[in-house]
Design a protein around this motif. Sequence first.
Motif, PDB file in Angstrom:
ATOM      1  N   UNK A  93      17.223  -2.866  20.954  1.00 31.98           N
ATOM      2  CA  UNK A  93      16.199  -1.831  21.121  1.00 31.98           C
ATOM      3  C   UNK A  93      16.618  -0.602  20.439  1.00 31.98           C
ATOM      4  N   UNK A  94      17.874  -0.158  20.711  1.00 27.68           N
ATOM      5  CA  UNK A  94      18.567   1.116  20.084  1.00 27.68           C
ATOM      6  C   UNK A  94      18.996   0.874  18.927  1.00 27.68           C
ATOM      7  N   UNK A  95      19.604  -0.140  18.435  1.00 20.53           N
ATOM      8  CA  UNK A  95      19.967  -0.448  17.213  1.00 20.53           C
ATOM      9  C   UNK A  95      18.949  -0.661  16.042  1.00 20.53           C
ATOM     10  N   UNK A  96      17.764  -1.411  16.577  1.00 23.44           N
ATOM     11  CA  UNK A  96      16.799  -1.704  15.623  1.00 23.44           C
ATOM     12  C   UNK A  96      15.972  -0.267  15.246  1.00 23.44           C
ATOM     13  N   UNK A  97      15.974   0.345  16.481  1.00 27.14           N
ATOM     14  CA  UNK A  97      15.318   1.552  16.218  1.00 27.14           C
ATOM     15  C   UNK A  97      15.954   2.553  15.186  1.00 27.14           C
ATOM     16  N   UNK A  98      17.314   2.464  15.462  1.00 30.63           N
ATOM     17  CA  UNK A  98      18.243   3.220  14.241  1.00 30.63           C
ATOM     18  C   UNK A  98      17.932   2.572  12.959  1.00 30.63           C
ATOM     19  N   UNK A  99      17.673   1.188  12.673  1.00 28.81           N
ATOM     20  CA  UNK A  99      17.620   0.606  11.563  1.00 28.81           C
ATOM     21  C   UNK A  99      16.050   1.430  10.815  1.00 28.81           C
ATOM     22  N   UNK A 100      15.229   1.448  11.627  1.00 22.36           N
ATOM     23  CA  UNK A 100      13.956   1.978  11.372  1.00 22.36           C
ATOM     24  C   UNK A 100      14.247   3.314  10.820  1.00 22.36           C
ATOM     25  N   UNK A 152       0.715  -1.197   0.015  1.00 24.71           N
ATOM     26  CA  UNK A 152      -0.249  -0.176   0.194  1.00 24.71           C
ATOM     27  C   UNK A 152       0.611   1.402   0.073  1.00 24.71           C
ATOM     28  N   UNK A 153       1.947   1.331   0.765  1.00 21.96           N
ATOM     29  CA  UNK A 153       2.643   2.363   0.842  1.00 21.96           C
ATOM     30  C   UNK A 153       4.146   2.652   0.382  1.00 21.96           C
ATOM     31  N   UNK A 154       4.639   1.228   0.100  1.00 20.21           N
ATOM     32  CA  UNK A 154       6.182   1.235  -0.118  1.00 20.21           C
ATOM     33  C   UNK A 154       6.916   0.599   0.665  1.00 20.21           C
ATOM     34  N   UNK A 155       8.188   0.397   0.441  1.00 22.20           N
ATOM     35  CA  UNK A 155       9.134  -0.332   0.917  1.00 22.20           C
ATOM     36  C   UNK A 155       9.406   0.441   2.439  1.00 22.20           C
ATOM     37  N   UNK A 156       9.685   1.623   2.732  1.00 21.76           N
ATOM     38  CA  UNK A 156       9.735   2.635   3.625  1.00 21.76           C
ATOM     39  C   UNK A 156       8.718   2.114   4.675  1.00 21.76           C
ATOM     40  N   UNK A 157       7.544   2.181   4.369  1.00 21.65           N
ATOM     41  CA  UNK A 157       6.611   1.806   5.446  1.00 21.65           C
ATOM     42  C   UNK A 157       6.842   0.301   5.995  1.00 21.65           C
TER      43      UNK A 157
END
Length: 418
Positions: free
Chosen positions: A185-192, A77-82
């Motif tokens: 938690x920190x590094x996956x938030x960075x991945x987002x 619906x919105x693309x890879x970023x979403x």
Amino acid sequence: MTTSDTNVDLTAVQRRTVSVLVGSQVAGGLGVSAAIAVGAVLVTQVFGREDLSGLVQSSQVLGAALLAMPAAALAVRYGRRAGLGVAYALGALGAVVAVVAAQTEILALLLIGTALLGGGTAAGLQARYAATDLAPPDRRGRALSVVVWSTTVGAVVGPNLAGPSGRLAESLGIEALAGPFLVGAVVMAAGAVIVVAGLRPDPLVLARSGQPPGPGGRRRRVLRTGWTAISGSPRALFGLTSIVVAHTVMVSVMVMTPVHMSHGGASISIIGFVISVHVAGMFAFSPIMGWLADRVGRTPVVIGGVAVLLAAVALSGTSGEGHSAGLTAGLFLLGLGWSACLVAASTLLTDAVAAEARPAVQGASDLLMGLAAAGGGALAGVVVGRFGYDVLNMGAAVVAVVPLVVGVVLRRRVRRAG
């Protein structure tokens, strides 16, 4: 190469896309591997339930499978970023929940957290497909394989953060074994953040410019669309079967190898070394597999991968308990065969379906491979417990040839239809 209507340099966007995906993959892979490395120990030492220590890994694998379709629906619906951004964010949330669970000693909450942590794995798997959205057909294998290869960094570094992150957690008044989850938690938030900020323009949205929109973002509709596209293409069916089988064989044998070695008195350090060799086989050579898939062909590389898997289980299954050169070689080949099948079959799956159906097809593929691997890993423990590690490898050999049988059947069906 540019698009005529928007004058966008697709080659430049593709280079940027792959770079962003590599960065997010390093962050996400590090976060998942750091947390999962201590999950079983956390259950044993904090919760005092050694008999349930395997549930952390199982819940993470199951979570990754179940989150594959929601991530794919968002991408449709919105693309890879979403899709990737939300999956990484859920992984970060899961790591935070796991930290809270460790502090409150609530096991059910820990399993919920590790299931959400599977969002990081789901994002990592779908990132390999995002690398192919704008890649020319003759370079799709290489683009996909570079993103798979980047997982090596996180997989190797993550488990080594247990000590430093534990000391950090203690300094903050948190349970030491929750430290890797805190880092996760920190590094996956960075991945987002990396994918949301970096994937501009969105490669999937750009690839679908001028094409009819994909199906609505409801999970069931996306799954139905994906399966319809797969079932209508013999090449897609062969690719899907190869992915699911290779992943199931790899997980089933790998997960029971430490148990087999420990029965022979192998030390933790030796077991860790063998698993590290296995991980190197999985990821370090994926760019070579991508190059071969582009130059030699997707199907020949899959067939070669199956042959390597058969050699792997032959070596592993005939190795005695404890440590041996044969077992080490078998685990290395197990990872190498998985790499060949995953890279080539994922590329074939992308080639075989229309662009508007690809996110749904890719999400369905990740869902099925995750569920099959979770089931195979659980069954592997039963097989080893009742019959032995050698019987497990014999069963894995039988399963490994399924793609070849399916390929022959599909080819005959195509010839008859023609």
